[in-house]
Design a protein around this motif. Sequence first.
Motif, PDB file in Angstrom:
ATOM      1  N   PHE A  11       0.818  -1.207   0.000  1.00 26.07           N
ATOM      2  CA  PHE A  11       0.000   0.000   0.000  1.00 26.07           C
ATOM      3  C   PHE A  11       0.847   1.250   0.000  1.00 26.07           C
ATOM      4  O   PHE A  11       0.454   2.265  -0.581  1.00 26.07           O
ATOM      5  N   SER A 123      -6.373 -12.184  -0.960  1.00 26.34           N
ATOM      6  CA  SER A 123      -6.861 -10.867  -1.371  1.00 26.34           C
ATOM      7  C   SER A 123      -5.730  -9.888  -1.589  1.00 26.34           C
ATOM      8  O   SER A 123      -5.922  -8.829  -2.168  1.00 26.34           O
TER       9      SER A 123
ATOM     10  N   LEU B 177      -2.637  -1.032   9.410  1.00 20.25           N
ATOM     11  CA  LEU B 177      -2.408  -0.103   8.303  1.00 20.25           C
ATOM     12  C   LEU B 177      -3.567   0.862   8.150  1.00 20.25           C
ATOM     13  O   LEU B 177      -3.390   2.024   7.779  1.00 20.25           O
ATOM     14  N   MET B 306      -7.983   4.982   0.538  1.00 17.21           N
ATOM     15  CA  MET B 306      -7.149   3.791   0.553  1.00 17.21           C
ATOM     16  C   MET B 306      -7.296   3.039   1.855  1.00 17.21           C
ATOM     17  O   MET B 306      -7.127   1.824   1.891  1.00 17.21           O
ATOM     18  N   VAL B 309      -9.892   0.642   1.222  1.00 19.76           N
ATOM     19  CA  VAL B 309      -9.442  -0.475   0.395  1.00 19.76           C
ATOM     20  C   VAL B 309      -8.558  -1.415   1.208  1.00 19.76           C
ATOM     21  O   VAL B 309      -8.653  -2.639   1.116  1.00 19.76           O
ATOM     22  N   VAL B 310      -7.709  -0.816   2.056  1.00 20.89           N
ATOM     23  CA  VAL B 310      -6.827  -1.626   2.896  1.00 20.89           C
ATOM     24  C   VAL B 310      -7.658  -2.526   3.790  1.00 20.89           C
ATOM     25  O   VAL B 310      -7.351  -3.704   3.972  1.00 20.89           O
ATOM     26  N   TYR B 312     -10.563  -3.748   3.278  1.00 25.36           N
ATOM     27  CA  TYR B 312     -11.121  -4.900   2.569  1.00 25.36           C
ATOM     28  C   TYR B 312     -10.059  -5.883   2.174  1.00 25.36           C
ATOM     29  O   TYR B 312     -10.266  -7.083   2.164  1.00 25.36           O
ATOM     30  N   VAL B 313      -8.879  -5.380   1.810  1.00 21.60           N
ATOM     31  CA  VAL B 313      -7.862  -6.307   1.324  1.00 21.60           C
ATOM     32  C   VAL B 313      -7.270  -7.112   2.470  1.00 21.60           C
ATOM     33  O   VAL B 313      -7.124  -8.327   2.400  1.00 21.60           O
ATOM     34  N   VAL B 314      -6.928  -6.418   3.565  1.00 19.42           N
ATOM     35  CA  VAL B 314      -6.200  -7.107   4.618  1.00 19.42           C
ATOM     36  C   VAL B 314      -7.121  -7.974   5.448  1.00 19.42           C
ATOM     37  O   VAL B 314      -6.734  -9.065   5.867  1.00 19.42           O
TER      38      VAL B 314
END
Lengths: 207, 317, 455
Positions: A11, A123, B177, B306, B309-310, B312-314
């Motif tokens: 990120f 993911s 994060l 972001m 988004v983080v 959802y991703v992590v």
Amino acid sequence: MEKEIFALVGFWEIMLSIFMQWQAYTISNIKTFSVQSWILGIFLLWAGVFHGFIALIILALLTIITRAIAMPLYLGNTIRKQIYRARENKHRISTGLSILISLLLAVFGYLVYYLILAGHGQSLVSIPITLMLQGAFLIVSRSNAYSQLIGYLVMENSMFLLSFLFSELPFIIEAGIILDVLGVVVVAGLLMRVRDEDIEKEEELLG
Amino acid sequence: MLNLFFLSILQLLYVFALAPLAVGILHVFDERLSSRRGPSIFQEYYNLFKFFRKQSIYPKTASGFFSYVPYITFGMYLFLTLVLPIITAFPLLFGPVVDFVGGGLVFGAASTFLKLASLDSRNSYSILGTSRASSIGIFTEPIILLIFIMFGVISGTNNPYVINNILQTSTSWFFSLVHLFVGVAFFLVLIIETGQLPIESHTPNEFGSIDSLMSLEYSGRELALLKWGSYIKSFLLMNVFLNVFTLPFFVPMKFNILAIVLYMFINFLKIILLLAIFAIINNIVSKYRLFKIFDYILIAFSFALMAMVVFYVVNGG
Amino acid sequence: MIYLLPSISATLGAILSFSLFRNKHKEVSVLASFLALMFSIFLLFEPDSFTAFFYVDSLSKIFLLMISCVYLGVVIFSIGYLEHSHGHLVKSYQYFSLLDIFVGVMLFSVTLNNFGLFWVSIEGTTFATALLVASENDIAALEAAWRYIMIVSVGLTIGLVGTLFLYSSAHTLSITDLLSRQNQGSLFFLSGMLLVVGYGTKIGIFPMYTWLPDAHGKAPAPISAIFSAVLLPVSLYPLIRFFEVYQNPSLSKFAFVLGFLSVMTGSIMTLNQRLYKRLFAYSSVENMGLSLIGVSLGSYALVGTIVLIFTHAFAKSGVFMLTGNMLHELKTRKIEDVKGLIKIMPKTGLFLFFGALAVTGTPPFATFFGELLIVSKTINYYGWTVGVALFFFLVCGFLFINYRVINMVFNDETKPVSSAKESPFTFVPVIFITLAAFVILIVPIFYRFIEGVIK
């Protein structure tokens, strides 16, 4: 633990490529790219030491040497020899809109992962996909040759991240990739001149 | 019950009294970093007393609204000191009146009143300041909302006290994060809201014209109240940043008088640390051209988006 | 190991003409290319070899032969062409050594057994050729070379993602291992699509063909010749191997659609061209689209593809070399300035006419036979509508290109100009275009030869 650190590294790379959309000077783009490669190289080095893969350590060192040190120095030197027109970073679309589109590409990357690759990986795969899309957008939104080259190199960086998540390609191929990219940058450095803004209307290149 | 009432009064007095001191310390840091002596740290108090002693003059073209607005905004800021976590991590007597989103809306309401009043005065410079502040304010609202929503996602609630407790106790959320990105986004918004460089400058060399132009037509008592109100607003926002987001440590979660009094000093030390960081930033960057501020706002927005988004991703799709 | 001999001789030529024999670089390059051709012909009669590193079957040998023939011709023609090189970006010996190393990498890549190494070598040809494309050193040439590098590199990055997915789903990259596995799964399909798009950029498939007209239009004539003739088919070679390894109707349909769109674009864009080199570049796009269609269909369409590629190599390189003649003598790039070529430069004009007929697929040339096979398999597989549409676009291309070429060659309304001097090496394109005519005689030998490759 490794997943968290990968998310952290990934990120921050995405944020750095959003910064690249913000910069006004080409040399800042090159410096941001250098920082991005340093982060990537150090992460790969740490992962190699952690797992004990010698190949990964060598690869990380090669990445640091070529992408974080040699290429930015070479490109920076080429800019200094050019006349001043290469220094400003002209956008084709306005800065604000390009930052917003990069951001939307981040969401889109996650969507691509969710719809297409959901069965095949974790993911975290959406991070390199996003980075690749942002590198491509960097190429599209600029008419400055150096920024386009940096966009291509960002895409190659994202390839490394992607190969870290999926299985590692054999060492010889990864080394081949690094050497190829080096060759492309060297040749591009020889070819870059100040490109005229009206190049698109040149008759010989239309149609 | 009575304890909570006294604590509320204590918190009110704390903010009331120390907000001008914080701004004074910031000015002194700025000047000292530029190798100048600077005013004394109590200068803002002297300014406020001077303004209270002077006579108020109103423009002929202004309506009655013009004279009431400073009192209204001051009242709103005082109201906010009662609901935000400043010296305690448990809600005080008036805590449940508004949650985070409501708090953000009250901030917005106060600045709207100020903009309307400065429009009322019909001075062209005031209108200029209003238009600039409005355009920047429109774009910072989504960021603030996104930040609050992200914290709602983390803690399952909109209550700033609960968020503070969660971040104090759970290291996985503190070091995550999402928290980092939201913290960076809020820091960037804090720079905009409190009017620091690179958005607006206060030094004698450069004339920042976003917030300082709005109060151009005020004088006397109203001006004192407006200035005090803006100091309280800065103080509150810095406190929210520190107490809820970044350094939510040592905030007493149970009722313990000694801990609370001790924490008042620690809180002020945290504020001074933040002011030092602001002063360093003020001396490094220069003011942005007006149109580049919107790109800066977009970067802050990127961090906030972001963070989503983080998350959802992590934490799994 | 002997399969590397052509590549080694080309690479040696590169190294020698760069370092030791700078004064004699032309002779060294000619010798290297001649040796490469001899080795390729010799290798035709060697048995197939499937080791861990090499995968050489009859398809590879045909490619080796094709590459070395065109290489010899281009080197000889370049000697004459570079007499006029003033103010070029690369000096003469650098030009020859870059050309040698480029062909050496290509000769190396068709013998490999590893998809990853395919990628590495095809990406490696990019930077050798970029400098060659930019030789003329004016603004448009540099822009064309820049577009070439950028578009092709980005496309090949996508191809790399495809290779990565291939490796991750099959855990091996070698063709021999992949042939023995059952390859299925959606990740495989995804990797196939990405490979088609990635390598398709280098081949010149819609919508990634945009670098092709620019690069071909501005590069010097021998370089355009070797691009169209050799570089594009060699980039198609990994896709042929991939379709051999993994058969999937949806992937074939995807490749078919892309190829069809390329044929459509190629034929239609030739209507509007004003520069003759770009005209032939779009004809390359059309031919490569057709080859991709053939690859995606398999069985006798693949035979048609190989016949098409082989003949197209000779015919197109001949045509481009003749345009080099035209540029040098008439000093104009525009079609409308060229009139009555048959009177001014008889050999060039006549063989340009024949060459244009060859690349558009006219009967005595073998391209017609290849196109016939591909179109008939299309009709067989996808029905009459699609086949007739494909045929219609091929006819469009045929009409537009030949209309322009006939205008250039035979039309002599203007007053007759004194005949211009042709390059002494014009015999090379003449021979090539004639060879293109005679390939049809050896088509049956082809068919028996590559039977093992067809399923």
